[in-house]
Design a protein around this motif. Structure first.
Motif, PDB file in Angstrom:
ATOM      1  N   THR A  76      34.644  18.146  33.067  1.00  0.00           N
ATOM      2  CA  THR A  76      35.510  19.312  33.281  1.00  0.00           C
ATOM      3  C   THR A  76      34.857  20.215  34.313  1.00  0.00           C
ATOM      4  O   THR A  76      33.634  20.331  34.361  1.00  0.00           O
ATOM      5  N   ALA A  77      35.697  20.836  35.119  1.00  0.00           N
ATOM      6  CA  ALA A  77      35.208  21.704  36.184  1.00  0.00           C
ATOM      7  C   ALA A  77      35.032  23.132  35.676  1.00  0.00           C
ATOM      8  O   ALA A  77      35.592  23.513  34.649  1.00  0.00           O
ATOM      9  N   THR A  78      34.283  23.917  36.438  1.00  0.00           N
ATOM     10  CA  THR A  78      34.123  25.343  36.132  1.00  0.00           C
ATOM     11  C   THR A  78      35.467  26.042  36.287  1.00  0.00           C
ATOM     12  O   THR A  78      36.168  25.826  37.272  1.00  0.00           O
ATOM     13  N   VAL A  79      35.802  26.878  35.318  1.00  0.00           N
ATOM     14  CA  VAL A  79      37.009  27.696  35.417  1.00  0.00           C
ATOM     15  C   VAL A  79      36.660  29.144  35.089  1.00  0.00           C
ATOM     16  O   VAL A  79      35.647  29.418  34.439  1.00  0.00           O
ATOM     17  N   HIS A  80      37.523  30.046  35.537  1.00  0.00           N
ATOM     18  CA  HIS A  80      37.284  31.476  35.338  1.00  0.00           C
ATOM     19  C   HIS A  80      38.347  32.066  34.433  1.00  0.00           C
ATOM     20  O   HIS A  80      39.484  31.602  34.423  1.00  0.00           O
ATOM     21  N   GLN A  81      37.967  33.105  33.691  1.00  0.00           N
ATOM     22  CA  GLN A  81      38.900  33.744  32.781  1.00  0.00           C
ATOM     23  C   GLN A  81      40.106  34.355  33.531  1.00  0.00           C
ATOM     24  O   GLN A  81      41.184  34.485  32.967  1.00  0.00           O
ATOM     25  N   GLY A  82      39.890  34.743  34.773  1.00  0.00           N
ATOM     26  CA  GLY A  82      41.018  35.166  35.607  1.00  0.00           C
ATOM     27  C   GLY A  82      41.668  36.475  35.217  1.00  0.00           C
ATOM     28  O   GLY A  82      42.838  36.705  35.542  1.00  0.00           O
ATOM     29  N   TYR A  83      40.951  37.362  34.532  1.00  0.00           N
ATOM     30  CA  TYR A  83      41.532  38.662  34.200  1.00  0.00           C
ATOM     31  C   TYR A  83      41.935  39.354  35.498  1.00  0.00           C
ATOM     32  O   TYR A  83      41.226  39.296  36.493  1.00  0.00           O
ATOM     33  N   ILE A  84      43.093  40.026  35.473  1.00  0.00           N
ATOM     34  CA  ILE A  84      43.635  40.595  36.702  1.00  0.00           C
ATOM     35  C   ILE A  84      42.834  41.830  37.152  1.00  0.00           C
ATOM     36  O   ILE A  84      42.773  42.152  38.335  1.00  0.00           O
ATOM     37  N   GLU A  85      42.195  42.521  36.219  1.00  0.00           N
ATOM     38  CA  GLU A  85      41.390  43.685  36.598  1.00  0.00           C
ATOM     39  C   GLU A  85      39.955  43.240  36.898  1.00  0.00           C
ATOM     40  O   GLU A  85      39.278  42.690  36.036  1.00  0.00           O
ATOM     41  N   PRO A  86      39.466  43.502  38.117  1.00  0.00           N
ATOM     42  CA  PRO A  86      38.067  43.175  38.399  1.00  0.00           C
ATOM     43  C   PRO A  86      37.129  44.062  37.586  1.00  0.00           C
ATOM     44  O   PRO A  86      37.539  45.110  37.076  1.00  0.00           O
ATOM     45  N   HIS A  87      35.877  43.659  37.474  1.00  0.00           N
ATOM     46  CA  HIS A  87      34.880  44.498  36.825  1.00  0.00           C
ATOM     47  C   HIS A  87      34.769  45.822  37.566  1.00  0.00           C
ATOM     48  O   HIS A  87      34.762  45.865  38.787  1.00  0.00           O
ATOM     49  N   VAL A  88      34.647  46.904  36.799  1.00  0.00           N
ATOM     50  CA  VAL A  88      34.539  48.227  37.409  1.00  0.00           C
ATOM     51  C   VAL A  88      33.759  49.131  36.474  1.00  0.00           C
ATOM     52  O   VAL A  88      33.970  49.103  35.260  1.00  0.00           O
ATOM     53  N   SER A  89      32.839  49.886  37.039  1.00  0.00           N
ATOM     54  CA  SER A  89      32.088  50.859  36.245  1.00  0.00           C
ATOM     55  C   SER A  89      31.847  52.116  37.058  1.00  0.00           C
ATOM     56  O   SER A  89      31.742  52.066  38.285  1.00  0.00           O
ATOM     57  N   VAL A  90      31.760  53.234  36.339  1.00  0.00           N
ATOM     58  CA  VAL A  90      31.435  54.523  36.941  1.00  0.00           C
ATOM     59  C   VAL A  90      30.232  55.075  36.193  1.00  0.00           C
ATOM     60  O   VAL A  90      30.167  54.966  34.966  1.00  0.00           O
ATOM     61  N   ALA A  91      29.276  55.646  36.919  1.00  0.00           N
ATOM     62  CA  ALA A  91      28.104  56.250  36.266  1.00  0.00           C
ATOM     63  C   ALA A  91      27.887  57.667  36.758  1.00  0.00           C
ATOM     64  O   ALA A  91      28.133  57.980  37.924  1.00  0.00           O
TER      65      ALA A  91
END
Lengths: 750, 156, 87
Positions: A203-218
């Protein structure tokens, strides 16, 4: 604790979700929507090489650019001990975590973060990042798990030796862990078998594909506390991971989980939080970073590719007698992948007397893997379900009947040892047998029907809630489970049910780590079960307080107060919850309740999917004609959101089966890091997904809830692969079964 | 250094002015300059539809439109789909039909669905699926989204 | 009096013994008794004075939440399993 069998007022209804109006009008605040005065934008510079030593980094030109406020690289991170922490959802090696957040001496995959810039806007940040001069000594790389296991494979970690349950080999290797499980005696088992099928799978690598990219504010407060707003499945684990990577006390960190645009397991590890924290510390301004979509593919946590060999034996009546599995899973750049659950799940749906499983967690030059719904289970189901189908074919037994005959049930022992309590697989298979889909005729060329089965543990873990009564008789419910799929409502419904009040008289809020007790991640199919259980117990606590106060109000003994359907009665008085709350507000203590739970059971979720499909022989394209997802939910608190989990997981699994994979170039860099070429299902690619919810109540929850979020991703590739053999008499042992592969196989056979 | 441009346009029925550099997208301007964060960034290269807005009634990915291109047009964003305090029937049916889970794709879908139903009120299931295939959802499997749109049709 | 199942990977230490019945209160005592019978097994199951962070204990159909202090006296079966993370 007994599971209610009677009819419920609130449970099983389909109220609108409490946060719904905000979400359909675009006013809900996700991580990227957070606005603060003076907010800067950041950009992360990433390795262009799959494997290289960093020989030098020169940030001076970037730092000198106008509009740039801070630049960091690996050297800005404190040293983190090589220690393993329990983050509530698996063990994590903290020095690997820190190294993954930003490389220190080596880059281990294309996309590995090496530096970051905070600037007046993201364009300046990106331009400044391009001016950071990084010198690399490129090293040989490897991205196929079997190659990575070879003695002469490029080594990612010079000190990593294979661990065999606490005993380490002498020689360094990319294989971090070897696991081994045994049940009975497989030699005996295979000797007794009339038919044996053994196959190899990739099986090949697959991604969860969530539509929102990772984002953080500090942002750092004047008193030195770090405030983080982030897209995370768990504010508390994000807090702990960030504190550990930065080597500051967790009490100095407060994490606000923003509304989150999908996670599926991919937003549990931290990537951006420590980076924005350090940038903000350096320049004294709040900083936000949103990953680009390419960075999400290349720099977050896709799920393991694999090589699997599965061998199963059966007697001529269809009884499975022996199973053997050899599994090698990508760990990605660092150890700590999903081989454990893979080993435990490969035979978990069936009663097999003799079984042997060997599993390997293998490092290679891909991003460090993360869970994708039921981690490690989809891969093994793709293998096992096909082998089982082939056995059924050879014996001339119906594929549903062979599963019913061998289905795991209460009392069956898994290969890893534990015995199942009450579970619902048999009921799911019976539901399939009785379903309209299974009993409808299917005609036409290149068409077929198949089924696939999946199991996932579903955990309990820790949840805390507070419930306080407002003087208008409504109840504020604060909880710490980020709401990815409507859970704040399912949790509110459980509190409403026990209190005998209306769903909308409960006001649920997901709050930050300062405002509620420790709560484990939204993941592991646990929230409706465990946080719901906490809400239920808080409701009982609240009710108890009100009983005591009612007795005082009505001047009678406590044991004379009865509560039925939210109505309090005693000494000739009666009051609804609301009425009593309003009366009690006037004097005495405010009504505040709390509960914290750590249920120690698994909820054991089973799913069975039926799929009809058609193959176009000219293009190799597969059209899903009809799809039915059957699943044991124990008790569906809000049926629409249970259906939603089943449908969403099914379509993700369809994408995994038919098209999604990471393509790697010859230099082991990802070729298709965009939604254009990492092709997930669109609305046009799938039909309606019918659902059948089975309710085999979980004895460990007052309403019988079982976790439902993860099992639906397991059956689809298996079911679809099983159909291919029906439709075009060709079995595929590689995922994905994408059009070029299908077309090629068809043209070879014709 | 590229010249700052003054753009005059109409957004949700109101005349709006903003300054931008030529390289800034409409999505960036909506979100970062005008404080309208309802349109979402999912991929920034026109492949997911989370940033869908209407320009003169046509759905577009606002990440693929430059700010300087919208001089004199009429833009509708999710914020303007219904009047304040009200819900458009599409929004209402999404809520009633539980057609959202994480909600990040929802604004884009609602804008695109509104445009579709305005143009093709009797669209059949296949047309709905075809016309909205530019909006990705990873949570719902699309079933309840399609049904919500059909529910709007049925209520008319 | 639970039956403690020896992980298959550790059977080389136990001469093939796969189950041991013992009278114990908690997981810590289980490991002590196993160590007394099969020297070296404690190091495979523990990390210092804690259960190895890669392991969890299953006690009948429950997963132990107190590490070495997990009570097992009334249990029927105890198993050592890999920690599972979900998604």
């Amino acid at each position: 604790m007994s599971s209610g069998n009677g009819s419920y007022r609130v449970i099983g209804t389909r109220p609108r979700r409490h946060d719904g109006a905000e979400k359909v009008t675009g006013s809900a605040i996700y991580g990227n929507d957070v606005q603060l005065p003076g907010l800067l934008s950041g950009f992360i510079l990433r390795s262009p090489h799959a494997h290289a030593r960093i020989t030098s980094i020169d940030t001076s030109e970037a730092e000198a650019m106008e509009g740039v406020f801070a630049v960091i690289s690996g050297k800005d991170f404190p040293e983190v001990a090589d220690k393993i922490a329990d983050l509530g959802e698996g063990a994590v090696n903290l020095s690997y975590l820190s190294d993954n957040v930003m490389a220190k001496t080596k880059v281990l995959y294309k996309g590995h973060a090496v530096a970051a810039v905070a600037a007046a806007n993201v364009h300046i940040a990106e331009e400044a990042a391009a001016k950071i001069k990084v010198e690399y000594e490129v090293l040989p790389s490897v991205t196929w798990v079997m190659d990575a296991m070879q003695d002469d494979a490029p080594l990612l970690h010079e000190n990593l030796c294979t661990d065999h349950m606490g005993e380490k080999d002498e020689k360094p290797s990319n294989t971090a862990v070897h696991m081994h499980f045994e049940k009975g005696n497989v030699e005996e088992g295979f000797a007794a078998a009339d038919v044996i099928v053994e196959r190899e799978f990739k099986t090949a690598t697959v991604h969860q594909g969530y539509i929102e990219p990772h984002v953080s504010v500090a942002d750092w407060t004047t008193s030195g506390r770090l405030k983080i707003w982030t897209a995370t499945q768990g504010a508390f684990t994000a807090r702990q991971q960030t504190a550990e990577v930065l080597q500051i006390p967790i009490s100095k960190v407060v994490v606000t989980p923003c509304e989150i645009g999908g996670g599926f397991g991919g937003k549990i590890a931290v990537y951006v939080e420590p980076v924005v924290a350090l940038l903000s510390k350096k320049c004294g301004r709040p900083v936000k970073i949103t990953m680009t979509r390419a960075d999400v593919f290349e720099g977050s946590g896709p799920t393991p590719g694999s090589f699997m060999r599965v061998k199963v034996g059966a007697t001529s009546d269809g009884k499975l007698v022996a199973g053997e599995a050899w599994l090698a899973y990508d760990a990605g750049a660092y150890p700590g992948g999903m081989i454990g659950p893979g080993c435990m799940c490969v035979f978990s749906c069936y009663d097999i007397e003799h079984a042997l499983v060997d599993g390997y967690d293998v490092c290679l030059n891909k991003p460090h893997t993360s869970a994708y719904r039921a981690p490690g289970a989809t891969q093994v189901a793709f293998a096992m379900e096909q082998v089982l189908d082939e056995i059924a074919e050879q014996l001339g037994i119906c594929k549903l009947e062979i599963r019913q005959f061998n289905a795991a049930k209460e009392g069956v022992r898994r290969v890893d040892g534990p015995v199942y309590p009450r579970i619902g697989l048999v009921e799911c298979l019976d539901a399939v047998a009785q379903s309209d889909h299974w009993n409808s005729p299917l005609e036409g060329e290149n068409r077929g029907r198949g089924i696939g089965v999946g199991f996932w543990f579903g955990c309990g873990l820790k949840s805390s809630v507070n419930a306080s009564v407002n003087h208008d008789g409504t109840v504020n419910l604060t909880e710490g489970s980020p709401d990815i799929g409507g859970t704040r409502t399912s949790i509110a419904m459980q509190l409403a049910e026990v209190l005998g009040i209306d769903t909308f008289d409960v006001i649920p809020q997901v709050v930050d780590t300062d405002s509620v007790g420790y709560t484990d991640v939204t993941g592991g199919s646990r929230v409706t079960f465990a946080t719901g259980l906490a809400a239920y117990e808080a409701g009982l606590d609240l009710q108890k307080q009100m009983v005591i106060r009612a007795a005082d109000l009505w001047e009678c003994p406590v044991d004379e107060i009865t509560v039925e359907e939210g109505e309090f009665k005693g000494a000739g008085n009666s009051a609804s919850f609301k009425e009593l709350a309003q009366q009690l507000f006037k004097d005495g203590e405010p009504l505040v309740a709390r509960a914290s739970v750590a249920p120690d059971c698994a909820t054991n979720g089973f799913a069975v999917h039926i799929v009809d499909l058609e193959v176009d022989p000219e293009t190799g394209k597969v059209t899903i004609l009809r799809y039915t997802a059957v699943q044991d939910a124990g008790k569906a608190i809000h049926p629409s959101y249970v259906e939603g989990q089943m449908q969403g997981g099914a379509v993700q699994g369809i994408g995994w089966a038919l098209n999604e994979e990471y393509y790697f170039n010859d230099d082991d860099t990802m070729d298709n890091a965009s939604f254009l070429d990492y092709r997930m299902p669109t609305m046009l690619d799938v039909p309606m997904i019918d659902t059948i919810i089975v309710e085999a109540a979980n004895p460990d929850h007052p309403y019988g809830v079982r976790g439902v979020g993860e099992p639906p991703i397991i059956p689809p590739p298996a079911a679809i692969a099983n159909v291919m053999s029906e439709a075009i008499s060709k079995r595929f042992y590689d995922l994905p079964m994408s059009p070029p592969k299908v077309w090629k196989a068809l043209s070879e056979t014709s | 250094m590229a010249k700052t441009v003054l753009v005059t346009t109409t957004i949700n029925g109101e005349s709006t002015e903003f300054l931008c550099k030529p390289r800034e997208s409409l999505l960036e301007i909506l979100r970062n300059k005008l404080g309208m964060t309802g349109s979402k960034e999912g991929c920034n290269n026109g492949n997911c539809g989370a940033c869908t807005v209407l320009i003169d009634g046509l759905p577009v990915d606002s990440c693929l439109v430059l700010g300087v291109e919208v001089e004199g047009v009429e833009i509708t964003t999710i914020e303007g789909i219904a009047d304040i305090g009200q819900l458009d029937p599409v929004q209402d049916c999404f809520l009633e039909g539980a057609a959202l889970q994480c909600g990040i794709c929802t604004p884009g879908f609602i804008v695109a669905a509104r445009a579709l139903l305005d143009k093709k009120p009797d669209a059949d299931e296949q047309t709905i699926r075809f016309d909205l295939s530019g909006n990705l959802c990873r949570c719902t499997g699309y079933d309840k989204i399609v049904r919500a749109i059909q529910a709007v049709q049925e209520s008319n | 009096m639970p039956i403690v199942f020896i992980p298959a990977q550790l059977k080389s230490l136990t001469g093939g013994v796969s189950q041991v019945e013992m009278e114990v209160d908690n997981v810590g005592q289980v490991i002590e008794q196993l160590e007394a019978q099969f020297p070296g097994i404690r190091d495979r199951l523990c990390d210092g004075d804690q259960l190895a962070p890669t392991l969890q204990v299953s006690v009948d159909s429950s997963m132990g939440t107190r590490g070495l202090r997990t009570r097992v006296a009334e249990a029927q079966e105890v198993h050592f399993l890999p920690v599972i993370g979900g998604g």
